[in-house]
Design an enzyme around this catalytic site. Structure first.
Site: not given
Ligand code: GRF
Length: 214
Positions: A25, A103, A106, A122, A156, A187
Site C-alpha cells: 500500500g 493483484m 477485473l 503500472h 484488458e 509512481e
Molecule cells: C506498484 O509497483 C504498482 O505499480 C504495482 O504494484 C505495486 C504496488 O505497490 N501495480 P504498493 O502496494 O502501492 O506499495
C-alpha cells in the site's frame, strides 16, 4: 474498446475515491499524503483489499479510513467477487476507483460499472512489459529507460488510455530491485497527479488517446 469512446468525464464531480489494494500500500499512502497535504482535493471513502491481511490496510486504518477485506477465494466466481466489490464501492458512493497494487484482474462487469472511472498504476512505460514483475522484465530486457504509467482501466490487462507517465533511466549499476525502488518514487509522484487530472474533468478520450483540454 467501445466503452472508451470519446465523451465527457464520467466522474461527474464525485471526489470520493475507492482504493483497491492487495499488498503493502505505498501508493495508497502517497494518495493519503497528497490529500492530507492538500495537493489533491479528494476523499478516500474506502480501501478494499482481496487480502484481509494486506499491510496496506493498516495504513488506511491509521489515517482513519474505512477498510473492507473481501477474500476472493470466498467467492464462487470472478463475477461474484467483482459484484461484491462493486456493491461495497456503490454503498459508499465512490466516484473514482483507484487500483494501487491490486493483484486481481477485473471482469467486464466491474469495468462497465465504473466507465472511464477506474485508474491503475503500472511500474513500466506501457505498452512495454505488461503483467507481473514489470521492473524485472525491463531490467532483464536491457532497456535503457523504463518508468511508470497511470492509465484508465479497461477489461484488458494493463491496457487503456494513458493519463500520466514518468521516465526512469536504467543505470549500468542497477539491479532489478534498485530500478524498482526508483520507479516507485515516480509512481508516488504521478498517481496523485493523475487522480487530480481525472477529478478535474478537463479531459476527453479519442480512440485510446487521453487528451487534456488546456
Ligand atoms: C506498484 O509497483 C504498482 O505499480 C504495482 O504494484 C505495486 C504496488 O505497490 N501495480 P504498493 O502496494 O502501492 O506499495
Amino acid at each position: 474498446m467501445s466503452s472508451q469512446d470519446s465523451g465527457p468525464a464520467r466522474v461527474g464531480g464525485n471526489r470520493r475515491l475507492g482504493v483497491l489494494i492487495s499488498g503493502r500500500g505505498s501508493n495508497l499512502q502517497a494518495i493519503i499524503d497528497a490529500i492530507a497535504q492538500q495537493r489533491l482535493d479528494a476523499e478516500i471513502a474506502v480501501v478494499v483489499s482481496n487480502r484481509p491481511d494486506a499491510p496496506g490496510l493498516d495504513r488506511a486504518r491509521r489515517a482513519g479510513i474505512e477498510t473492507v477485506g473481501l477474500r476472493h477465494t470466498d467467492y464462487p466466481s470472478r463475477e461474484a467477487f467483482d459484484a461484491a466489490m462493486v456493491g461495497e464501492l456503490r454503498r459508499r458512493d465512490v466516484g473514482l476507483v483507484c487500483l494501487a497494487g491490486f493483484m486481481r484482474l477485473l471482469g467486464e462487469s466491474f469495468v462497465a460499472a465504473f466507465p472511464n472511472a477506474i485508474l491503475n498504476i503500472h511500474p513500466s512505460l506501457l505498452p512495454a512489459f505488461v503483467g507481473l514483475h514489470a521492473q524485472r522484465q525491463a531490467w532483464e530486457h536491457g532497456v535503457k529507460v523504463s518508468g511508470a504509467t497511470v492509465h484508465i482501466v479497461t477489461a484488458e490487462l494493463d491496457d487503456g488510455p494513458i493519463v500520466r507517465q514518468a521516465v526512469v533511466p536504467v543505470l549500468p549499476s542497477d539491479t532489478a530491485d534498485s530500478l524498482a525502488a526508483r520507479i516507485l518514487v515516480e509512481e508516488h509522484r504521478i498517481y496523485p497527479e493523475a487522480i487530480r487530472v481525472i477529478l478535474d474533468d478537463g479531459w476527453t478520450i479519442d480512440g485510446r488517446r487521453f487528451i487534456e483540454r488546456s
